[in-house]
Design an enzyme around this catalytic site. Structure first.
Site, PDB file in Angstrom:
ATOM      1  N   SER A  38      35.489  26.353  59.965  1.00 30.33           N
ATOM      2  CA  SER A  38      34.646  25.516  59.104  1.00 30.33           C
ATOM      3  C   SER A  38      33.178  25.462  59.531  1.00 30.33           C
ATOM      4  O   SER A  38      32.293  25.466  58.661  1.00 30.33           O
ATOM      5  CB  SER A  38      35.229  24.105  58.983  1.00 30.33           C
ATOM      6  OG  SER A  38      35.346  23.483  60.242  1.00 30.33           O
TER       7      SER A  38
ATOM      8  N   LEU B  27      33.955  43.414  44.226  1.00 33.15           N
ATOM      9  CA  LEU B  27      33.126  42.424  44.917  1.00 33.15           C
ATOM     10  C   LEU B  27      33.336  41.020  44.355  1.00 33.15           C
ATOM     11  O   LEU B  27      33.464  40.050  45.111  1.00 33.15           O
ATOM     12  CB  LEU B  27      31.647  42.805  44.807  1.00 33.15           C
ATOM     13  CG  LEU B  27      31.161  43.998  45.623  1.00 33.15           C
ATOM     14  CD1 LEU B  27      29.706  44.295  45.287  1.00 33.15           C
ATOM     15  CD2 LEU B  27      31.305  43.724  47.111  1.00 33.15           C
ATOM     16  N   VAL B  28      33.360  40.912  43.032  1.00 31.03           N
ATOM     17  CA  VAL B  28      33.402  39.576  42.432  1.00 31.03           C
ATOM     18  C   VAL B  28      34.769  38.911  42.554  1.00 31.03           C
ATOM     19  O   VAL B  28      34.937  37.761  42.150  1.00 31.03           O
ATOM     20  CB  VAL B  28      32.952  39.609  40.952  1.00 31.03           C
ATOM     21  CG1 VAL B  28      31.517  40.093  40.844  1.00 31.03           C
ATOM     22  CG2 VAL B  28      33.873  40.474  40.096  1.00 31.03           C
TER      23      VAL B  28
ATOM     24  N   ARG C 203      36.128  34.869  46.033  1.00 38.37           N
ATOM     25  CA  ARG C 203      35.882  33.575  45.397  1.00 38.37           C
ATOM     26  C   ARG C 203      34.808  32.753  46.102  1.00 38.37           C
ATOM     27  O   ARG C 203      34.069  32.011  45.467  1.00 38.37           O
ATOM     28  CB  ARG C 203      37.181  32.759  45.352  1.00 38.37           C
ATOM     29  CG  ARG C 203      38.342  33.437  44.642  1.00 38.37           C
ATOM     30  CD  ARG C 203      38.086  33.603  43.145  1.00 38.37           C
ATOM     31  NE  ARG C 203      39.302  33.943  42.427  1.00 38.37           N
ATOM     32  CZ  ARG C 203      39.701  35.180  42.172  1.00 38.37           C
ATOM     33  NH1 ARG C 203      38.977  36.196  42.601  1.00 38.37           N
ATOM     34  NH2 ARG C 203      40.818  35.412  41.504  1.00 38.37           N
TER      35      ARG C 203
ATOM     36  N   ARG D 204      28.237  49.679  25.247  1.00 35.28           N
ATOM     37  CA  ARG D 204      28.541  49.808  26.681  1.00 35.28           C
ATOM     38  C   ARG D 204      30.016  50.109  26.941  1.00 35.28           C
ATOM     39  O   ARG D 204      30.374  50.562  28.025  1.00 35.28           O
ATOM     40  CB  ARG D 204      28.132  48.543  27.427  1.00 35.28           C
ATOM     41  CG  ARG D 204      28.875  47.297  26.977  1.00 35.28           C
ATOM     42  CD  ARG D 204      28.419  46.063  27.722  1.00 35.28           C
ATOM     43  NE  ARG D 204      28.941  44.848  27.094  1.00 35.28           N
ATOM     44  CZ  ARG D 204      28.958  43.659  27.676  1.00 35.28           C
ATOM     45  NH1 ARG D 204      28.477  43.520  28.893  1.00 35.28           N
ATOM     46  NH2 ARG D 204      29.438  42.613  27.045  1.00 35.28           N
TER      47      ARG D 204
ATOM     48  N   ALA E 150      28.936  32.726  56.578  1.00 41.25           N
ATOM     49  CA  ALA E 150      29.478  33.510  57.690  1.00 41.25           C
ATOM     50  C   ALA E 150      30.999  33.467  57.737  1.00 41.25           C
ATOM     51  O   ALA E 150      31.634  34.425  58.192  1.00 41.25           O
ATOM     52  CB  ALA E 150      28.896  33.008  59.013  1.00 41.25           C
TER      53      ALA E 150
ATOM     54  N   ARG F  25      37.262  44.605  53.675  1.00 43.22           N
ATOM     55  CA  ARG F  25      36.537  45.697  53.025  1.00 43.22           C
ATOM     56  C   ARG F  25      36.011  46.772  53.976  1.00 43.22           C
ATOM     57  O   ARG F  25      35.605  47.838  53.513  1.00 43.22           O
ATOM     58  CB  ARG F  25      35.375  45.121  52.206  1.00 43.22           C
ATOM     59  CG  ARG F  25      35.798  44.129  51.129  1.00 43.22           C
ATOM     60  CD  ARG F  25      36.801  44.712  50.155  1.00 43.22           C
ATOM     61  NE  ARG F  25      37.060  43.795  49.037  1.00 43.22           N
ATOM     62  CZ  ARG F  25      37.864  44.062  48.023  1.00 43.22           C
ATOM     63  NH1 ARG F  25      38.508  45.216  47.981  1.00 43.22           N
ATOM     64  NH2 ARG F  25      38.051  43.180  47.050  1.00 43.22           N
TER      65      ARG F  25
END
Length: 310
Positions: A60, A81-82, A85, A187, A204, A215
């Site tokens: 935390s 990437l998205v 959350r 598109r 962080a 990743r």
């Protein structure tokens, strides 16, 4: 300059994050207020507190930080990437901007010798002329790289058909727009390799405990792994006290079970041997360091640019 690969750069961050995080951690145990703790927190002590946070998994306090990146990648990569959350994203809209596609048209004009004109019909003529001239692979890559991310294996194989397929997508897009179809509908014709730009903000904790471990792993998809390693090298540059312990999931897992966490450099150099029998991806202990090196090796335009310790 490998324009056909993704890029990630740190554009802003909360300065003095290690001291803030260390002070936040000590605040949970101390009767002193934050200012008193922070003013008395030396760099050496901050590093000790951070090391304990990593070892104990007390995450935390790591949230009292912010790191902002500009990422240029494919739409295929941005979809990955998205999914994270605990991050914030702002992304270039395909409904209002064809920036990268126009850049490709301008590059095609240079190759074909046709003057650039702001006209969809002219765009189609340039693309037709480019196809008719049958350029070599690397000339075509120079054009396509303005608008698309191209997998390294395609470049290694000099697969011209792959690049031509991307061009056909652009031609279909501008043919649709020229006929009156809106950007937001046209598109749908574009390949997922088309470039996009995002602003990505993470703290962080998300970086150390989720994004980087997942990743940077050799099992991650090559493009998002490339982005993650670039982000990690940027983080190590500005906050080494925090991010020298960061790496694939095997690094995080091992940090939690040993007396003192090892740095990524120590694993790579062989001066630190993993204590876990297998990593989360079931790679045995004696192959973990090489697995990390393989993950890093595929993560850049000449992976030496991303080498830890550089």
């Amino acid at each position: 300059m490998c324009r056909h690969l993704p890029s990630a750069r740190l554009v802003a961050y909360l300065h003095d994050s290690p001291r803030i995080i260390a002070s936040a951690s000590k605040l949970t145990l101390s009767p002193k207020d934050f200012t008193s703790i922070s003013e008395g927190m030396s760099g050496e002590r901050a590093e000790e507190w951070v090391r304990e946070l990593v070892k104990r998994g007390h995450g935390s306090p790591l949230e009292h930080s912010l790191f902002v990146f500009e990422v240029v990648c494919s739409r295929a990569c941005s979809h990955q990437l998205v999914r994270h959350r605990h991050a914030s994203f702002s992304q270039l809209s395909q409904r209002y901007s064809d920036k990268y596609l126009r850049g490709m048209i301008k590059k095609a004009c240079e190759l074909t010798g046709i003057p650039y004109a702001e006209d969809y019909g002219a765009f189609l003529r340039v693309l037709g002329s480019l196809s008719a001239s049958s350029p070599g692979f690397h000339d075509l890559l120079d054009v396509v790289a303005e608008a698309f991310i191209v997998p390294p294996r395609v470049v290694e194989a000099e697969d011209k058909g792959f690049l031509e397929a991307l061009l056909r997508g652009v031609e279909s897009y501008y043919r649709a727009v020229a006929s009156g179809i809106s950007f937001e509908d046209a598109r749908y014709l574009l390949p997922q390799a088309v470039k996009t730009r995002l602003l990505v903000s993470m703290n962080a904790r998300e970086l150390l405990e989720v994004f980087i471990p997942l990743r940077t792993c050799s099992r991650a998809q090559w493009e998002v792994r490339n982005v993650a390693w670039q982000m990690l090298m940027e983080l190590r540059r500005v906050a080494p006290e925090l991010f020298k312990y960061a790496g694939p999931r095997c690094v995080l897992q091992d940090a939690r079970v040993r007396a003192a966490p090892c740095t990524l450099d120590e694993y790579l150099s062989g001066s630190c041997t993993p204590t876990v029998e297998r990593c989360p991806e079931l790679v045995p202990r004696d192959r973990i360091a090489e697995c990390i090196r393989n993950a890093l090796r595929g993560a850049g335009c000449g992976h030496g640019d991303l080498e830890p310790g550089s």
